[in-house]
Design a protein around this motif. Structure first.
Motif, PDB file in Angstrom:
ATOM      1  N   SER B 178      34.249  45.603  55.570  1.00 21.08           N
ATOM      2  CA  SER B 178      33.698  46.138  54.322  1.00 21.08           C
ATOM      3  C   SER B 178      34.788  46.301  53.279  1.00 21.08           C
ATOM      4  CB  SER B 178      33.016  47.491  54.572  1.00 21.08           C
ATOM      5  OG  SER B 178      31.877  47.324  55.381  1.00 21.08           O
ATOM      6  N   GLU B 179      35.951  46.768  53.696  1.00 17.08           N
ATOM      7  CA  GLU B 179      37.064  46.924  52.749  1.00 17.08           C
ATOM      8  C   GLU B 179      37.451  45.572  52.143  1.00 17.08           C
ATOM      9  OE1 GLU B 179      38.771  49.533  51.393  1.00 17.08           O
ATOM     10  OE2 GLU B 179      37.061  50.610  52.231  1.00 17.08           O
ATOM     11  N   LYS B 180      37.489  44.545  52.994  1.00 18.06           N
ATOM     12  CA  LYS B 180      37.823  43.191  52.507  1.00 18.06           C
ATOM     13  C   LYS B 180      36.749  42.692  51.543  1.00 18.06           C
ATOM     14  CE  LYS B 180      40.198  41.802  56.747  1.00 18.06           C
ATOM     15  NZ  LYS B 180      40.053  40.998  57.969  1.00 18.06           N
ATOM     16  N   LEU B 181      35.494  42.886  51.935  1.00 19.32           N
ATOM     17  CA  LEU B 181      34.392  42.414  51.079  1.00 19.32           C
ATOM     18  C   LEU B 181      34.374  43.165  49.756  1.00 19.32           C
ATOM     19  CD1 LEU B 181      31.680  42.157  53.866  1.00 19.32           C
ATOM     20  CD2 LEU B 181      32.488  40.251  52.472  1.00 19.32           C
ATOM     21  N   LYS B 182      34.625  44.467  49.822  1.00 22.70           N
ATOM     22  CA  LYS B 182      34.644  45.274  48.593  1.00 22.70           C
ATOM     23  C   LYS B 182      35.748  44.764  47.660  1.00 22.70           C
ATOM     24  CE  LYS B 182      36.401  49.507  48.294  1.00 22.70           C
ATOM     25  NZ  LYS B 182      36.600  50.958  48.448  1.00 22.70           N
ATOM     26  N   ALA B 183      36.919  44.545  48.221  1.00 21.63           N
ATOM     27  CA  ALA B 183      38.041  44.058  47.404  1.00 21.63           C
ATOM     28  C   ALA B 183      37.704  42.703  46.783  1.00 21.63           C
ATOM     29  CB  ALA B 183      39.292  43.961  48.269  1.00 21.63           C
ATOM     30  N   HIS B 184      37.054  41.856  47.559  1.00 16.78           N
ATOM     31  CA  HIS B 184      36.661  40.534  47.061  1.00 16.78           C
ATOM     32  C   HIS B 184      35.668  40.662  45.903  1.00 16.78           C
ATOM     33  CE1 HIS B 184      35.561  36.331  47.054  1.00 16.78           C
ATOM     34  NE2 HIS B 184      34.304  36.637  47.294  1.00 16.78           N
ATOM     35  N   TRP B 185      34.671  41.528  46.093  1.00 18.55           N
ATOM     36  CA  TRP B 185      33.630  41.652  45.069  1.00 18.55           C
ATOM     37  C   TRP B 185      34.120  42.394  43.833  1.00 18.55           C
ATOM     38  CZ3 TRP B 185      28.898  39.519  44.214  1.00 18.55           C
ATOM     39  CH2 TRP B 185      28.468  38.631  45.207  1.00 18.55           C
ATOM     40  N   GLN B 186      35.199  43.120  43.967  1.00 22.57           N
ATOM     41  CA  GLN B 186      35.776  43.780  42.786  1.00 22.57           C
ATOM     42  C   GLN B 186      36.416  42.772  41.835  1.00 22.57           C
ATOM     43  OE1 GLN B 186      38.283  46.615  44.774  1.00 22.57           O
ATOM     44  NE2 GLN B 186      36.777  48.250  44.640  1.00 22.57           N
ATOM     45  N   THR B 187      36.663  41.575  42.343  1.00 25.64           N
ATOM     46  CA  THR B 187      37.303  40.557  41.505  1.00 25.64           C
ATOM     47  C   THR B 187      36.348  39.416  41.160  1.00 25.64           C
ATOM     48  OG1 THR B 187      38.101  39.299  43.407  1.00 25.64           O
ATOM     49  CG2 THR B 187      39.533  41.030  42.560  1.00 25.64           C
ATOM     50  N   ARG B 188      35.114  39.476  41.648  1.00 21.89           N
ATOM     51  CA  ARG B 188      34.162  38.393  41.370  1.00 21.89           C
ATOM     52  C   ARG B 188      33.681  38.464  39.917  1.00 21.89           C
ATOM     53  NH1 ARG B 188      31.622  35.487  46.173  1.00 21.89           N
ATOM     54  NH2 ARG B 188      29.784  35.360  44.841  1.00 21.89           N
ATOM     55  N   PRO B 189      33.354  37.312  39.340  1.00 20.51           N
ATOM     56  CA  PRO B 189      32.978  37.302  37.919  1.00 20.51           C
ATOM     57  C   PRO B 189      31.523  37.688  37.643  1.00 20.51           C
ATOM     58  CG  PRO B 189      33.013  35.071  38.792  1.00 20.51           C
ATOM     59  CD  PRO B 189      33.482  35.968  39.899  1.00 20.51           C
ATOM     60  N   GLU B 190      30.671  37.691  38.688  1.00 18.71           N
ATOM     61  CA  GLU B 190      29.251  37.965  38.435  1.00 18.71           C
ATOM     62  C   GLU B 190      29.076  39.351  37.822  1.00 18.71           C
ATOM     63  OE1 GLU B 190      30.505  36.886  41.240  1.00 18.71           O
ATOM     64  OE2 GLU B 190      29.228  35.420  42.241  1.00 18.71           O
ATOM     65  N   ILE B 191      28.136  39.468  36.950  1.00 14.15           N
ATOM     66  CA  ILE B 191      27.896  40.751  36.272  1.00 14.15           C
ATOM     67  C   ILE B 191      27.446  41.823  37.275  1.00 14.15           C
ATOM     68  CG2 ILE B 191      25.469  40.347  35.644  1.00 14.15           C
ATOM     69  CD1 ILE B 191      26.239  41.452  32.846  1.00 14.15           C
ATOM     70  N   GLU B 192      26.812  41.365  38.364  1.00 18.39           N
ATOM     71  CA  GLU B 192      26.324  42.318  39.368  1.00 18.39           C
ATOM     72  C   GLU B 192      27.418  42.766  40.337  1.00 18.39           C
ATOM     73  OE1 GLU B 192      25.269  39.177  39.120  1.00 18.39           O
ATOM     74  OE2 GLU B 192      23.111  39.087  38.732  1.00 18.39           O
ATOM     75  N   ALA B 193      28.590  42.154  40.258  1.00 19.80           N
ATOM     76  CA  ALA B 193      29.628  42.382  41.275  1.00 19.80           C
ATOM     77  C   ALA B 193      30.013  43.856  41.457  1.00 19.80           C
ATOM     78  CB  ALA B 193      30.863  41.535  40.956  1.00 19.80           C
ATOM     79  N   PRO B 194      30.165  44.636  40.388  1.00 21.93           N
ATOM     80  CA  PRO B 194      30.540  46.044  40.595  1.00 21.93           C
ATOM     81  C   PRO B 194      29.497  46.818  41.412  1.00 21.93           C
ATOM     82  CG  PRO B 194      30.847  45.414  38.298  1.00 21.93           C
ATOM     83  CD  PRO B 194      30.111  44.295  38.957  1.00 21.93           C
ATOM     84  N   LEU B 195      28.231  46.477  41.197  1.00 21.71           N
ATOM     85  CA  LEU B 195      27.177  47.167  41.948  1.00 21.71           C
ATOM     86  C   LEU B 195      27.204  46.733  43.415  1.00 21.71           C
ATOM     87  CD1 LEU B 195      25.172  49.241  40.931  1.00 21.71           C
ATOM     88  CD2 LEU B 195      23.449  47.446  40.776  1.00 21.71           C
ATOM     89  N   VAL B 196      27.391  45.458  43.637  1.00 21.37           N
ATOM     90  CA  VAL B 196      27.486  44.960  45.024  1.00 21.37           C
ATOM     91  C   VAL B 196      28.654  45.651  45.733  1.00 21.37           C
ATOM     92  CG1 VAL B 196      27.918  42.932  46.467  1.00 21.37           C
ATOM     93  CG2 VAL B 196      26.431  42.739  44.461  1.00 21.37           C
ATOM     94  N   ALA B 197      29.799  45.723  45.071  1.00 23.61           N
ATOM     95  CA  ALA B 197      30.973  46.362  45.680  1.00 23.61           C
ATOM     96  C   ALA B 197      30.695  47.832  45.997  1.00 23.61           C
ATOM     97  CB  ALA B 197      32.175  46.240  44.743  1.00 23.61           C
ATOM     98  N   SER B 198      29.985  48.508  45.088  1.00 20.87           N
ATOM     99  CA  SER B 198      29.706  49.931  45.319  1.00 20.87           C
ATOM    100  C   SER B 198      28.810  50.131  46.540  1.00 20.87           C
ATOM    101  CB  SER B 198      29.064  50.563  44.078  1.00 20.87           C
ATOM    102  OG  SER B 198      27.727  50.128  43.906  1.00 20.87           O
ATOM    103  N   PHE B 199      27.869  49.203  46.775  1.00 17.71           N
ATOM    104  CA  PHE B 199      26.964  49.355  47.925  1.00 17.71           C
ATOM    105  C   PHE B 199      27.648  48.962  49.242  1.00 17.71           C
ATOM    106  CE2 PHE B 199      23.233  48.659  44.817  1.00 17.71           C
ATOM    107  CZ  PHE B 199      23.305  49.990  44.435  1.00 17.71           C
ATOM    108  N   ILE B 200      28.548  47.999  49.190  1.00 19.66           N
ATOM    109  CA  ILE B 200      29.340  47.684  50.390  1.00 19.66           C
ATOM    110  C   ILE B 200      30.097  48.945  50.822  1.00 19.66           C
ATOM    111  CG2 ILE B 200      31.308  46.364  51.269  1.00 19.66           C
ATOM    112  CD1 ILE B 200      30.519  44.161  49.205  1.00 19.66           C
ATOM    113  N   SER B 201      30.696  49.593  49.851  1.00 19.92           N
ATOM    114  CA  SER B 201      31.471  50.797  50.128  1.00 19.92           C
ATOM    115  C   SER B 201      30.585  51.934  50.643  1.00 19.92           C
ATOM    116  CB  SER B 201      32.191  51.222  48.840  1.00 19.92           C
ATOM    117  OG  SER B 201      32.903  52.401  49.034  1.00 19.92           O
ATOM    118  N   TRP B 202      29.448  52.119  50.005  1.00 22.87           N
ATOM    119  CA  TRP B 202      28.517  53.195  50.392  1.00 22.87           C
ATOM    120  C   TRP B 202      28.033  52.995  51.832  1.00 22.87           C
ATOM    121  CZ3 TRP B 202      26.444  57.771  48.858  1.00 22.87           C
ATOM    122  CH2 TRP B 202      25.245  58.164  49.442  1.00 22.87           C
ATOM    123  N   ASN B 203      27.568  51.794  52.139  1.00 21.80           N
ATOM    124  CA  ASN B 203      27.054  51.535  53.489  1.00 21.80           C
ATOM    125  C   ASN B 203      28.133  51.788  54.533  1.00 21.80           C
ATOM    126  OD1 ASN B 203      24.584  50.759  52.404  1.00 21.80           O
ATOM    127  ND2 ASN B 203      25.079  48.572  52.433  1.00 21.80           N
TER     128      ASN B 203
END
Lengths: 66, 219
Positions: B178-203
Motif C-alpha cells: 500500500s505504501e508503494k502504491l500510495k507513493a506511485h499514485w501521488q505522482t500519477r497525472p490523472e486528476i483522480e490520483a489524489p483521491l485514489v492515493a487517499s483511499f489506498i492509505s485509508w484501507n
C-alpha cells in the motif's frame, strides 16, 4: 470526533477538484458520485463524516513527524 | 502436500457495484489457490446464503475462508443482505480456520469474537473499504485502473495466506505494498490520483487482524 468547518472545507475542495464522472464505493454504504458525496459532506451525514475522515487522515499523513 | 484434503471457501455475492468488483477481483485468489492444490468452494452470487455458507463451514477440510460482502460491526453478509457470519450466532464455525473478510467494520467485534471462538485468525477492516470506480469502465472491473490499486493491496492479504504465510506477515505485506502504491499514485497525472492515493492509505490503516500473529495455514 467533532468535525470542524475547516476539515469539511478541505474535503469539499478535494472533491470539487474531481471530475463529475467519478464514482466512489464506500463499503456497505454504496457507490456515490462526486456530487452526492459533496451533499453528504455538506449535510455532515455519517457518510459525509467518514469521507472527511479519510481525507483528513491522508492530508495529516504529510505533516512532518517531530 | 495432500492438497485435496484442504479447501478454500470464498463468498462472492454480486448485486451492486461494490460486490461486482469484489467478485471480479477475487478471481486471482481462486486461481492461486487452485494452482496450489486447494479445492475451491465458491459461493458465487445467489449461492452466498446462510444455508450454503454454514454447510461448507462445517467441513473440516475448509481451512481458509474469504468473505466478500457488506458488513457491520457484528456481521458479514452474503447475497442481498443475507447474514453469513454473525456475532453471537455462528462464530463457532470458524474454529480452526483462518478468515479474511473484505467487509467494512467487522474486524473488532466479529473478528474478536471469532478469535475467541477458536478461529486461528481473522483478518479484516475496522472501517469501510473504499475504492474509486471509473464510470467508463463500469462493466469491466478488472480493467478499471482507478479501482485496481485498492484491490491489489487487499488481495495481497489472501495471496500471502494461501502461500502459507502468517496472518501478521500477510497484513504487513499488504501495508508495505500500500505504501508503494500510495507513493506511485501521488505522482500519477490523472486528476483522480489524489483521491485514489487517499483511499489506498485509508484501507491500509484500517486493515488488521485478531488472533495469533503467527497463525498460518497448516498444509
Amino acid at each position: 470526533m467533532p468535525i470542524s468547518d475547516d476539515e469539511a472545507k478541505i474535503t469539499l475542495e478535494r472533491l470539487r477538484y474531481m471530475p463529475n464522472t467519478i464514482r466512489i464505493s464506500i463499503g456497505g454504504y454504496g457507490t456515490f458520485t462526486r456530487d452526492q458525496l459533496i451533499n453528504e459532506v455538506n449535510n455532515r451525514s455519517e457518510i459525509g463524516a467518514t469521507i472527511i475522515e479519510t481525507q483528513m487522515s491522508y492530508v495529516r499523513s504529510f505533516k512532518p513527524k517531530v | 502436500m495432500p492438497a485435496d484434503k484442504f479447501s478454500f471457501l470464498i463468498t462472492r455475492p454480486d448485486f451492486d457495484d461494490t460486490t461486482a468488483y469484489c467478485l471480479a477481483w477475487s478471481g486471482q485468489l481462486i486461481n492461486e489457490a487452485n494452482d496450489r492444490g486447494f479445492a475451491i468452494l465458491d459461493l458465487r452470487k445467489e449461492k452466498a446464503t446462510l444455508e450454503e455458507f454454514e454447510g461448507r463451514m462445517k467441513l473440516p477440510a475448509v481451512i481458509f475462508v474469504m468473505l466478500n460482502g457488506h458488513g457491520t460491526l457484528f456481521t458479514v453478509e452474503g447475497d442481498k443482505g443475507s447474514m453469513l457470519l454473525e456475532y453471537g450466532k455462528n462464530e463457532h464455525l470458524t474454529k480452526g480456520k483462518i478468515i479474511f473478510a473484505r467487509s467494512r467494520y467487522s474486524l473488532e467485534k466479529l473478528g474478536g469474537s471469532c478469535a475467541q471462538s477458536g478461529a486461528l485468525g481473522y483478518v479484516g477492516y475496522s472501517r469501510p473499504f473504499f475504492f474509486v470506480l471509473d464510470s467508463a469502465q463500469g462493466a469491466h472491473p478488472l480493467n478499471d485502473e482507478l479501482a485496481k490499486p485498492c484491490f491489489i493491496a487487499s488481495n495481497l492479504v489472501a495471496l500471502s495466506i494461501i502461500k502459507g504465510q502468517a496472518i501478521s506477515e500477510a497484513v504487513r505485506k499488504s501495508r508495505e505494498e500500500s505504501e508503494k502504491l500510495k507513493a506511485h499514485w501521488q505522482t500519477r497525472p490523472e486528476i483522480e490520483a489524489p483521491l485514489v492515493a487517499s483511499f489506498i492509505s485509508w484501507n491500509s490503516n484500517c486493515l488488521d487482524f485478531c488472533g495469533s500473529p503467527e497463525a498460518k495455514l497448516q498444509y
